[in-house]
Design an enzyme around this catalytic site. Structure first.
Site, PDB file in Angstrom:
ATOM      1  N   LYS A 129       0.827  -1.209   0.000  1.00  0.00           N
ATOM      2  CA  LYS A 129       0.000   0.000   0.000  1.00  0.00           C
ATOM      3  C   LYS A 129       0.863   1.262   0.000  1.00  0.00           C
ATOM      4  CE  LYS A 129      -4.147  -1.450  -0.508  1.00  0.00           C
ATOM      5  NZ  LYS A 129      -4.161  -2.825  -0.228  1.00  0.00           N
ATOM      6  N   LYS A 147      -5.547 -14.353 -13.050  1.00  0.00           N
ATOM      7  CA  LYS A 147      -6.853 -14.727 -12.547  1.00  0.00           C
ATOM      8  C   LYS A 147      -7.866 -13.601 -12.722  1.00  0.00           C
ATOM      9  CE  LYS A 147      -6.956 -13.856  -7.654  1.00  0.00           C
ATOM     10  NZ  LYS A 147      -6.910 -14.324  -6.294  1.00  0.00           N
ATOM     11  N   LYS A 171     -11.137  -7.743 -10.102  1.00  0.00           N
ATOM     12  CA  LYS A 171     -12.033  -6.592 -10.251  1.00  0.00           C
ATOM     13  C   LYS A 171     -11.394  -5.522 -11.106  1.00  0.00           C
ATOM     14  CE  LYS A 171     -14.390  -7.296  -5.969  1.00  0.00           C
ATOM     15  NZ  LYS A 171     -14.027  -7.423  -4.579  1.00  0.00           N
TER      16      LYS A 171
END
Ligand code: TRP
Length: 329
Positions: free
Chosen positions: A111, A194, A197
């Site tokens: 992050k 994979k 979103k």
């Protein structure tokens, strides 16, 4: 019977990867265990401090989980921010969570790279809040994917540390829920990786049949096998994987044989795949639409869920306060 906790961040619509990777397992799990499924709307603030339509996002995820078959009559379905007890445990656990270990967490380091302008304390203590979510119900199992394994490891450490600090055997150390088979990873339609979103390669449960046909027809394939028996390329293997979860076995077998004999026409395979996906998602999509339109039902579900979650959480908080030594005069 295990006590199971799972949190879902309200950051996007459910796709087929979420369904076959997680939700389908929740449906089995809820029948045999004491399950707490909640929407981690406070965790969402660590990356989306001004979430915009937070209520809309929560409602969407909630409606989608219910439409998939999460049953609020048997599982406890609630919203994190409806259960203030968790913040008290979060605060108490923070006193025994060390800056060094939090800074070394892989998700925190990631992050820092991704949002250098917003390295907030909530990001740093994300694993502490997650641990509080879990141990406040004294959970024994948590269904987690690879990306959450370290957080679960830290949860165990915080539970163990609390126990040893106060010389009690109060919190169980929760393990990863074992689904009994290899976790199914659903690939995207872009030929690699994979379904995700943010990758723009997903098929969502709420997609219309037109959306689905368009996406599947655009999926990456190849020129077809040149020699009989040639192994499918990565992109084609991905289509077969998706087909294996939505189509009937005879259909999969048919296209495998066509591939092996170099007769396959990917256009035909995709048409079939799109129709089989639609057959699977359409009833779910219809339920998403009707559940989202039923605010009274949704309000009832979360109110009942919050009540049950608070009952379990407040008992833990009473015990923890007494273990630490906060007592009435
Ligand atoms: N960190 C989890 C995720 O990003 C969400 C989460 C929050 C969670 N609290 C939890 C998952 C407790 C399991 C248990 O997916």
């Amino acid at each position: 019977m295990e006590t199971i906790v799972s949190g879902i961040r309200p950051t996007g619509n459910l796709h087929l990867g979420n369904y076959f990777g997680a939700v389908s397992n929740f449906l089995k799990m809820q029948k045999e265990n004491n399950c707490f499924f909640f929407i981690a709307d406070y965790h969402a603030l660590t990356t989306h401090p001004k979430p915009g339509d937070i209520q809309g996002n929560i409602k969407q995820v909630l409606a989608e989980y219910l439409a998939c078959g999460i049953d609020p009559e048997i599982a406890t379905v609630f919203i994190q921010s409806d259960v203030p007890e968790v913040f008290e445990l979060y605060l108490l656990l923070n006193m025994n969570a060390y800056i060094g270990e939090l800074q070394r967490t892989a998700s925190f380091k990631e992050k820092i790279r991704k949002q250098p302008d917003n390295i907030n304390a909530g990001l740093l203590t994300y694993p502490v809040l997650m641990a509080a979510d879990i141990i406040i119900h004294r959970a024994t199992k948590v269904p987690v994917g690879k990306d959450q394994e370290q957080h679960l490891e830290m949860t165990r450490r915080f539970a163990r540390r609390f126990n040893s600090m106060y010389s009690v055997e109060y919190f169980p150390e929760p393990d990863a829920y074992n689904f009994g088979h290899k976790l199914l990873k659903i690939p995207g339609l872009d030929g690699s990786g994979k379904m995700g979103k943010s990758e723009g390669n997903g098929i969502f449960l709420a997609d219309t049949p037109q959306d689905i046909r368009k996406k599947v027809m655009r999926a990456v394939t190849d020129a077809g096998p040149q020699t009989p028996g040639e192994k499918p390329s990565e992109a084609v293997k991905n289509l077969f994987t998706i087909m294996s979860v939505v189509s009937d076995p005879a259909t999969v077998k048919h296209f495998r044989e066509m591939h092996a004999s170099c007769e396959i026409r990917y256009g035909d395979m995709k048409k079939q795949l799109a129709e089989d996906i639609i057959k699977f998602t359409e009833p779910i999509r219809e339920r998403i639409i009707s559940i989202s339109a039923d605010n009274r039902y949704l309000a009832k579900v979360v109110a009942a869920g919050a009540e049950r979650a608070r009952e379990s959480a407040s008992k833990t908080i009473r015990d923890v306060r007494s273990i630490i030594g906060y007592k009435p005069f």
